[in-house]
Design an enzyme around this catalytic site. Structure first.
Site, PDB file in Angstrom:
ATOM      1  N   HIS A 145       0.885  -1.173   0.000  1.00 48.23           N
ATOM      2  CA  HIS A 145       0.000   0.000   0.000  1.00 48.23           C
ATOM      3  C   HIS A 145       0.925   1.226   0.000  1.00 48.23           C
ATOM      4  O   HIS A 145       2.032   1.173   0.557  1.00 48.23           O
ATOM      5  CB  HIS A 145      -0.833  -0.049   1.287  1.00 48.23           C
ATOM      6  CG  HIS A 145      -1.901   0.978   1.403  1.00 48.23           C
ATOM      7  ND1 HIS A 145      -1.631   2.278   1.738  1.00 48.23           N
ATOM      8  CD2 HIS A 145      -3.244   0.901   1.243  1.00 48.23           C
ATOM      9  CE1 HIS A 145      -2.774   2.949   1.781  1.00 48.23           C
ATOM     10  NE2 HIS A 145      -3.771   2.138   1.491  1.00 48.23           N
ATOM     11  N   ASP A 220       3.265  -4.237   7.935  1.00 49.71           N
ATOM     12  CA  ASP A 220       2.012  -3.501   7.761  1.00 49.71           C
ATOM     13  C   ASP A 220       0.885  -4.518   7.962  1.00 49.71           C
ATOM     14  O   ASP A 220       0.635  -5.366   7.095  1.00 49.71           O
ATOM     15  CB  ASP A 220       1.979  -2.896   6.345  1.00 49.71           C
ATOM     16  CG  ASP A 220       0.637  -2.237   6.035  1.00 49.71           C
ATOM     17  OD1 ASP A 220      -0.313  -2.405   6.818  1.00 49.71           O
ATOM     18  OD2 ASP A 220       0.544  -1.568   4.990  1.00 49.71           O
ATOM     19  N   GLN A 223      -4.381  -5.135   7.259  1.00 49.19           N
ATOM     20  CA  GLN A 223      -5.405  -6.086   6.780  1.00 49.19           C
ATOM     21  C   GLN A 223      -5.295  -7.447   7.456  1.00 49.19           C
ATOM     22  O   GLN A 223      -6.020  -8.370   7.064  1.00 49.19           O
ATOM     23  CB  GLN A 223      -5.287  -6.266   5.253  1.00 49.19           C
ATOM     24  CG  GLN A 223      -5.479  -5.008   4.446  1.00 49.19           C
ATOM     25  CD  GLN A 223      -6.890  -4.414   4.567  1.00 49.19           C
ATOM     26  OE1 GLN A 223      -7.828  -5.064   5.050  1.00 49.19           O
ATOM     27  NE2 GLN A 223      -7.045  -3.164   4.155  1.00 49.19           N
ATOM     28  N   LYS A 246     -10.337  -0.150  10.912  1.00 53.24           N
ATOM     29  CA  LYS A 246     -10.515  -1.353  10.095  1.00 53.24           C
ATOM     30  C   LYS A 246     -10.869  -2.559  10.960  1.00 53.24           C
ATOM     31  O   LYS A 246     -10.931  -3.684  10.486  1.00 53.24           O
ATOM     32  CB  LYS A 246      -9.233  -1.633   9.307  1.00 53.24           C
ATOM     33  CG  LYS A 246      -8.944  -0.604   8.221  1.00 53.24           C
ATOM     34  CD  LYS A 246      -7.735  -0.997   7.421  1.00 53.24           C
ATOM     35  CE  LYS A 246      -7.152   0.156   6.622  1.00 53.24           C
ATOM     36  NZ  LYS A 246      -7.936   0.536   5.463  1.00 53.24           N
ATOM     37  N   CYS A 386      -4.789   2.471  -3.648  1.00 58.60           N
ATOM     38  CA  CYS A 386      -3.526   3.018  -3.106  1.00 58.60           C
ATOM     39  C   CYS A 386      -2.377   2.041  -3.310  1.00 58.60           C
ATOM     40  O   CYS A 386      -1.511   1.878  -2.429  1.00 58.60           O
ATOM     41  CB  CYS A 386      -3.649   3.341  -1.611  1.00 58.60           C
ATOM     42  SG  CYS A 386      -4.857   4.579  -1.251  1.00 58.60           S
TER      43      CYS A 386
END
Ligand code: PMP
Length: 428
Positions: A145, A220, A223, A246, A386
């Site tokens: 991302h 990261d 998700q 999220k 993104c």
């Protein structure tokens, strides 16, 4: 089993044109259950005050709840509460790291250069980890991302570092090429789960290869943490970033996990109230963790919403959530594959991916598809997500993306598929 929980989410029960919303944009942000909305209003109604400063009841209560939020997040990913820093979102967490590495390089590097009596390199091992020299390398992947790419690009430009990339294969997995891990590799920054393809990456293997070269690993987890059990202790990564919005919490709260021994040695990136220990006119020293990295009034209501969100997720069970999303993904992949002219990107099975599916319909622009779906009150994402370098690797400008969460149902997927058939008819 996760059943019948849409009733807990007020927005999911709202009807437009007599149609209940089918919300399939959870990779962008998630809906909030009543429990989270109540927790936020409770704070403002009953104990709204700043934290740490007040010697009065409501401030003390706010401080207890704010600190509890650190502990809850720490429990959730299996670390210590001092190792959780609250930020605004994943993006800010990664920027915090990049700026801190820059400050450490400028400051510690300068001190080491000027200090004749400096301790041996071995004594300073952990501090020296943050000093980046011209020509050092940051290793990334093609599926990052922009939030886990642009901050490193900027750091590289400022310090003369080189960016290197792990490429993706045809199935949307990145190829772990051991030759990319060298003594020049200082930072490895990878996504745990792709926000476009849903691919679950082998972070444990990456960490082992990076640590063999003494490189730091930044994960990261925007998700992954919301969708599956994640244990930072087991992964052994050095840093991890994710966002509250999220995972059912409010916007405006993000987390940065860092190993305590590393955070203690790192330079802060924002300066001001709350993050200091002692200040005189010329100098200041830093507060304990995590305050050292949380300058100014923190996101109090937002942190409290995080506790409520984690309580809700924990009650459902993260393993159950992962299982539920796998079932939805298997079903969706099966049904989508049957639509003629539809191309699915990423791994074949739900075992290899989270509940994120990107696809295109031959000769129809993703924005047109999303617009028709919206008329039926079905919310999906269309665009480059993104992730422009990944779009280039997939040789497309944009995709449609559906992404599931614990409240989605098989019925949601049936409505999606039915409407995609309608889209095909409209544009045929
Ligand atoms: N990384 C990944 C993998 C993401 O999916 C996102 C959000 N789409 C981000 C980073 C950025 O998250 P935020 O906007 O909350 O900072």
């Amino acid at each position: 089993m996760i059943n019948n929980i849409k009733k807990d989410f007020p927005l999911l029960n709202k009807k437009i044109n007599n149609k209940q919303i089918v919300y399939l944009d959870n990779a962008a942000t998630t809906q909030k259950p009543d429990a989270v909305i109540y927790a936020i209003s409770d704070y403002y109604n009953k104990y709204n005050a700043n934290v740490y400063r007040g010697i009065y009841k409501i401030s003390e209560e706010a401080t207890v709840e704010y600190e509890l939020a650190h502990a809850r997040v720490a429990d959730f990913i299996s670390c210590h509460k001092e190792e959780i820093i609250f930020t605004k979102n994943t993006t800010e967490s990664i920027n915090l790291l990049a700026y801190s590495f820059l400050n450490s390089t400028l400051l510690i590097g300068e001190i080491n250069k000027n200090d004749n009596k400096k301790e041996s390199k071995e004594d300073n091992k952990e501090e020296n980890l943050f000093i980046l020299n011209k020509g050092d390398e940051i290793l990334l992947t093609e599926m990052e991302h922009h939030s886990n790419l642009v901050p490193w690009q900027q750091l590289a430009k400022k310090l003369g570092l080189k960016l290197r990339f792990m490429k993706i294969d045809k199935k949307g997995k990145f190829i772990i090429d051991k030759r990319l891990f060298t003594e020049k590799t200082r930072i490895v920054a990878v996504t745990h789960v792709s926000n476009v393809l849903g691919t679950i990456n082998d972070v444990k293997k990456i960490v082992k290869l990076a640590h063999m070269q003494n490189a730091l690993v930044v994960v990261d987890a925007a998700q992954s943490v919301p969708h599956m059990p994640v244990n930072v202790h087991e992964l052994d990564c050095d840093f991890m970033a994710f966002s509250g919005h999220k995972m059912l919490a409010s916007t405006g709260i993000g987390c940065l996990y860092g190993k305590k021994k590393l955070l203690e040695k790192m330079q802060p990136f924002m300066y001001g109230g709350g993050m200091i220990h002692l200040v005189d006119c010329e100098n200041a020293s830093w507060n304990n963790l995590p305050m050292k990295f949380e300058a100014g009034t923190p996101p109090i209501a937002e942190a409290i919403s995080m506790t409520a969100a984690i309580d809700y997720l924990t009650k459902q069970g993260m393993k159950n959530i992962r299982r539920h999303e796998m079932e939805l993904t298997t079903y969706a992949l099966e049904r989508l594959k049957k639509i003629k002219g539809l191309v699915i990107y990423g791994p074949d099975t739900a075992e290899e991916r989270c509940g994120v599916i990107s696809f295109n319909l031959k000769n129809i622009h993703p924005h047109d598809i999303a617009t028709v779906l919206d008329k039926e009150n079905i919310a999906i994402r269309a665009g480059n997500h993104c992730s422009q370098p990944l779009m280039n690797a997939l040789q497309t400008n944009a995709t449609c993306r559906v992404s599931f969460y614990l409240y989605n149902t098989f019925d949601d997927i049936d409505r999606l598929v039915k409407c995609l058939e309608k889209v095909k008819k409209i544009f045929s």
